[in-house]
Design a protein around this motif. Sequence first.
Motif, PDB file in Angstrom:
ATOM      1  N   VAL A  14     -45.951  14.223  -1.498  1.00  0.00           N
ATOM      2  CA  VAL A  14     -46.666  14.417  -2.779  1.00  0.00           C
ATOM      3  C   VAL A  14     -46.907  16.157  -2.775  1.00  0.00           C
ATOM      4  N   ASP A  15     -46.808  16.814  -3.968  1.00  0.00           N
ATOM      5  CA  ASP A  15     -47.139  18.240  -3.950  1.00  0.00           C
ATOM      6  C   ASP A  15     -48.363  18.439  -4.580  1.00  0.00           C
ATOM      7  N   VAL A  17     -49.511  20.898  -5.872  1.00  0.00           N
ATOM      8  CA  VAL A  17     -49.666  21.487  -7.173  1.00  0.00           C
ATOM      9  C   VAL A  17     -49.579  20.558  -8.227  1.00  0.00           C
ATOM     10  N   ASP A  18     -48.642  19.808  -8.194  1.00  0.00           N
ATOM     11  CA  ASP A  18     -48.373  18.758  -9.430  1.00  0.00           C
ATOM     12  C   ASP A  18     -49.802  17.990  -9.406  1.00  0.00           C
ATOM     13  N   VAL A  19     -50.334  17.542  -8.234  1.00  0.00           N
ATOM     14  CA  VAL A  19     -51.513  16.404  -8.453  1.00  0.00           C
ATOM     15  C   VAL A  19     -52.545  17.286  -9.196  1.00  0.00           C
ATOM     16  N   ASP A  21     -52.605  19.971 -11.073  1.00  0.00           N
ATOM     17  CA  ASP A  21     -52.033  20.536 -12.311  1.00  0.00           C
ATOM     18  C   ASP A  21     -51.999  19.293 -13.588  1.00  0.00           C
ATOM     19  N   ARG A  22     -52.050  17.839 -12.888  1.00  0.00           N
ATOM     20  CA  ARG A  22     -52.179  16.747 -13.859  1.00  0.00           C
ATOM     21  C   ARG A  22     -53.375  17.031 -14.521  1.00  0.00           C
ATOM     22  N   LYS A  25     -54.986  22.948 -15.698  1.00  0.00           N
ATOM     23  CA  LYS A  25     -53.704  23.634 -15.576  1.00  0.00           C
ATOM     24  C   LYS A  25     -53.733  24.803 -14.956  1.00  0.00           C
ATOM     25  N   TYR A  33     -51.285  29.052  -6.478  1.00  0.00           N
ATOM     26  CA  TYR A  33     -51.566  28.785  -8.299  1.00  0.00           C
ATOM     27  C   TYR A  33     -53.034  28.806  -8.429  1.00  0.00           C
ATOM     28  N   GLN A  54     -50.541  23.159   1.198  1.00  0.00           N
ATOM     29  CA  GLN A  54     -50.825  21.881   0.809  1.00  0.00           C
ATOM     30  C   GLN A  54     -52.447  21.706   0.300  1.00  0.00           C
ATOM     31  N   THR A  89     -48.697   7.542  -7.617  1.00  0.00           N
ATOM     32  CA  THR A  89     -47.816   8.610  -8.240  1.00  0.00           C
ATOM     33  C   THR A  89     -46.429   8.837  -7.574  1.00  0.00           C
TER      34      THR A  89
END
Length: 600
Positions: A14-15, A17-19, A21-22, A25, A33, A54, A89
């Motif tokens: 997993v990343d 950043v994606d987790v 960002d869900r 924002k 980020y 991470q 996910t």
Amino acid sequence: MIPQEFIQSLLGRVDIVDVVDRYVKLKKAGANYSACCPFHNEKTPSFTVSPTKQFYHCFGCGAHGNAIGFLMEYSGLAYPEAIRALAETVGMPVPETRSRGDRPASPEAQGLGARMMDALAYYRAELKKSKPAIEYLKGRGLSGEVAARYGLGFAPDGWQNLEAVFDDYAAAAMKDTGLVIDSDPGEEHPERKSRRYDRFRNRVMFPILDARGNVIGFGGRVIGEGEPKYLNSPETPLFEKGRELYGLYQARRAIRDANQVIVVEGYMDVVALAQHGVENAVATLGTATTPFHVGKLLKLADNVVFCFDGDSAGRKAAWRALEVALPVLADGKLVSFLFLPPEDDPDTFVRREGKGAFLAAVAGAKPLSQFLFAELAAHVDMATEEGRARFLAQAKPLVAQIEAPALGAMLRKRLAELARLGPEEIDRLIPSKAPEIRPRTAPSRAARAAPASGEAKLLGSVLARPELASRVPDGGFIAPGPEGAALRAVIRFFRANPGANLGQASAYFEGSEHQPAISNALQDPLLKQAESPDFDLASEVDSWVERLRAREADRRRAELEKRVSEGIATPEEHAEFNQLLERLAHAKSGNPLPEARSKL
Ligand SMILES: [Zn+2]
């Protein structure tokens, strides 16, 4: 138990950043980020997420962790739940080493969650087909959009409709969903084909979601006449009423934006408020407010407004919420109470008066202290000594529960005024819980940490940049103690797992004896400086290694000096001592800075 190898490979997949960002924002900021921190209230972003590490870190409040930790902190999930959510996910099945003994099968093993989703799909489809249900919702001013957002459905009349949805309607697991009821043996009913029948019949259905958006229960409101008006799922392996808040899943972002959460009594209130653009409302689920609720609410926002019906039941419920809130209040948090006119609930009020009037009422809600004293004073005659003594006696145990220093002091002062006593008399009657009142400086977790040792500096640096582990040689210069032990363990981990990142390391040490030292080391302001691209963390590490070596040399010198002076040193120790003195003298003449002493 979930095997560590699985957790490591999950975090490799997993990343973060994606987790993150869900839910929050994120904006690109250099290599990282950033966003305004979801865990404390701030105007300028100090929450950063690093794709290379991470790991997330807030330099404002000190919150930090990997993707699993983020889900735990953000959604209130337990460790294994967060791992499962994360694995979902990326479609990785979670291997479980079953513990011995015959524990009951887990909710997921029974497929309870999937059954709830099937039921939801059925109820939603039925709503589309049911004219009376649609008319009912329209009559209450709800748009299709809001109905869809809250997943509203309809359970049609009939005893065994769910038989068409579930092939194994008779299975034991169906009972655990709370969707069906088994009547007592002998309790025959002419219209039921079997003892088992649907709990929800002829009701508008409100799915109750957990923090991840999974359906864990339902609330049903009867259409037209019928008892009870509101019916909830019973407690099941998925659903614990005292811990859940209806509408939280949908309201979370609005709560954060407003830094305020409005607590109402029913699901219809939540949905009606959302319809009118008040999206930061949640409801307790047919239970009185619990300490768990209040704790959760105060974590979500600094302002918690309990909005109760103006009738006597509403005042009782409000009083109960007050009692539960007292011990968990903190300075800087505001709990207040809004009482609507006796004939109203938030649903009827907002429909008739509109959003502006409702928000004005919320803004005028009574602070907890006012509500507390007004309610107590209402039941005694404050004009007489006896009345005031009674008032004081009733207030005393309540005020004594407040641990927040400033708030507690203010309430005791106000109590003294109302009871017409001096401050000393009040202090004698209700001793303050906190020893002193400090100005509210909002101490951050980072600020509270003691000055970091060299071991902690190295520990933090290596965690932030694992490739620096190679610059910290093995040697006796790392002091024993928790930080030194953690440093050695972390270096071993990175040597054994080349390419591992901070997120993986923190998962590896989760729950271990080294976790507290690791967590502290990550709060070091040095690591914030190191975020800047032109900061040379490698030199910093070299310099700390040198300083620790010098410290060890000093210690060894003192030890040998003692042995030499006592005449018990061996010839080898004599030689070592002389060598040490020579080196130290050389280092001193060569360079005045202590960190630049020569190597041991
Ligand atoms: Zn923060």
